[in-house]
Design a protein around this motif. Structure first.
Motif: not given
Length: 419
Positions: A178, A209-210, A212-213, A216-217, A248, A251-252, A255, A262
């Motif tokens: 990303t 996913v990781a 991008q998350l 964004e965070t 971040a 958050q990862v 998730a 994941r």
């Protein structure tokens, strides 16, 4: 305003301050502070600026052995052969380290493999940073360098020409990188530019996913924090970036815990927030940030890697156990001892990098620098406008195999007239 006195130069004994990269009195480069490295499942290891203890290096290598042993036990075919090769090579390194420890050695010198930082003759009277001979303002602190200018003239602001490119490469079916570059504002007031590269890892598209998350965070965290208040000094800016990286990371990790598919996902994170005439950087993993300075007439560009690769292989290169050329194709080059989302406390590297007109910041994932040398990165970045340079770099990496996703963010800084 005087800098805070934090100690004394080891050569001349005079006072030095927090923002100084060289002694303002004798010009001696100031060594960086020791960093802490965390290896999953191991104790915390202390690395100084130019040496590493052999027992600590042994712990890093042993972590690599444990990783490849698990891969060997659960793999077949080519993957099993690769794991067996890595284990044999690590065993040789372990044997060498054990012999050195038995001989009574406790530390080993880390070699310098990066080009010298740019050095210019005109010293700033405030912070000691070297500047070009005809410079009017210090590139580090903005101080006017000539007495007649100090009372009335402010250094002009910088503007950035930016390009962002990302490609899946020639082998992978999914792009887990990303990238982001954008302007940050506070209300209607522009503040600066955010550059970011995140390289995700994990099965079942978890790496995508990781990364991008994480991106964004970080963007959301910084936007909210900067709308509330602006940091008052460099340390607060760096603390802000560490807090963004921590958010971040959490958050990862959260998730990954909530979805078994994941489990174990993570990502690198390299970001630069360019404000006025400084870039504030935060970094975890093996994506990279470079500072590239165009050379003068008939001279090549000068480049400096601003980040440290948090990989086993990078440390083996640092102490001379591997050559940089061998590291590019080493089967263990992807083993990280730091990443976002890992089941361990996060430690993000941070630093402040002064910027001058003509400077280029280049952020990239390992899919680029594994195929393109640092010298080639610098030459292409200087030879073309950012958009074309980014495209040329991606195409060059693909022509040489494109074994991984390839991402690059380029920002060239130039003067703009004050409004």
């Amino acid at each position: 305003m005087a800098t805070q006195d934090i100690g004394r130069c080891r050569v001349c004994g005079k006072a030095i301050g927090t923002a100084q990269q060289a002694c303002p009195h004798c010009g001696t480069p100031l060594a960086p502070y020791p960093e802490q490295v965390v290896v999953t499942g191991e104790r915390q290891l202390a690395l100084t600026a130019d040496t590493i203890s052999l027992p600590d290096l042994l712990a890093i290598v042993e972590a690599g052995v444990a990783f490849w042993r698990r891969r060997y036990e659960h793999s077949t075919g080519v993957a099993r052969e690769q794991a067996a090769y890595a284990l044999r090579e690590l065993s040789q390194i372990l044997t060498s380290l054990a012999q050195q420890i038995a001989q009574g050695r406790e530390r080993v010198q880390i070699t310098s493999r990066l080009p010298a930082q740019r050095r210019y003759p005109l010293a700033c009277p405030l912070c000691g940073r070297g500047n070009r001979a005809q410079a009017r303002f210090c590139v580090s602190c903005g101080m006017a360098l000539r007495p007649s200018q100090r009372a009335s003239v402010s250094p002009p602001p910088l503007q950035a020409q930016i390009a962002v490119r990302s490609h899946v490469g020639q082998v992978r079916s999914l792009n887990e990188d990303t990238v982001y570059a954008g302007t940050f504002s506070r209300g209607d007031e522009p503040l600066g530019v955010l550059l970011l590269v995140a390289d995700g890892m994990g099965g079942a598209a978890a790496g995508e996913v990781a990364s991008q998350l994480a991106a964004e965070t970080v963007k959301t965290f910084l936007r909210q924090a900067l709308n509330e208040t602006l940091p008052a000094d460099e340390e607060r800016w760096l603390a802000l970036l560490r807090a963004a990286a921590q958010a971040a990371h959490e958050q990862v990790a959260a998730a990954a815990r909530t979805d078994q598919r994941r489990a174990g996902m993570g990502t690198t994170l390299t970001l630069a927030l360019a404000i006025e005439r400084r870039a504030y950087l935060a970094h975890v993993g093996d994506s990279r940030a470079y500072l590239i300075t165009p050379g003068s007439v008939n001279e090549p560009p000068v480049w400096q890697q601003l980040t440290t690769d948090h990989t086993l292989v990078a440390r083996l290169v640092d102490i001379g156990q591997l050559s940089p050329e061998a590291a590019r194709a080493h089967p263990q080059r992807h083993i990280l001892y730091r990443s976002l989302g890992a089941d361990q406390p996060l430690q993000a590297d941070t630093r402040v990098q002064p910027l001058a007109p003509g400077d280029i910041l280049l952020l990239c994932s390992d899919g680029l620098y594994n195929h393109v040398t640092d010298e080639e990165l610098a030459q292409l970045a200087v030879a073309h406008q950012p958009a074309r340079a980014a495209t040329e770099l991606i195409e060059l990496a693909n022509r040489r195999g494109g074994q991984d996703n390839i991402s690059v963010v380029l920002a060239r800084f130039t003067n703009r007239s004050a409004t």
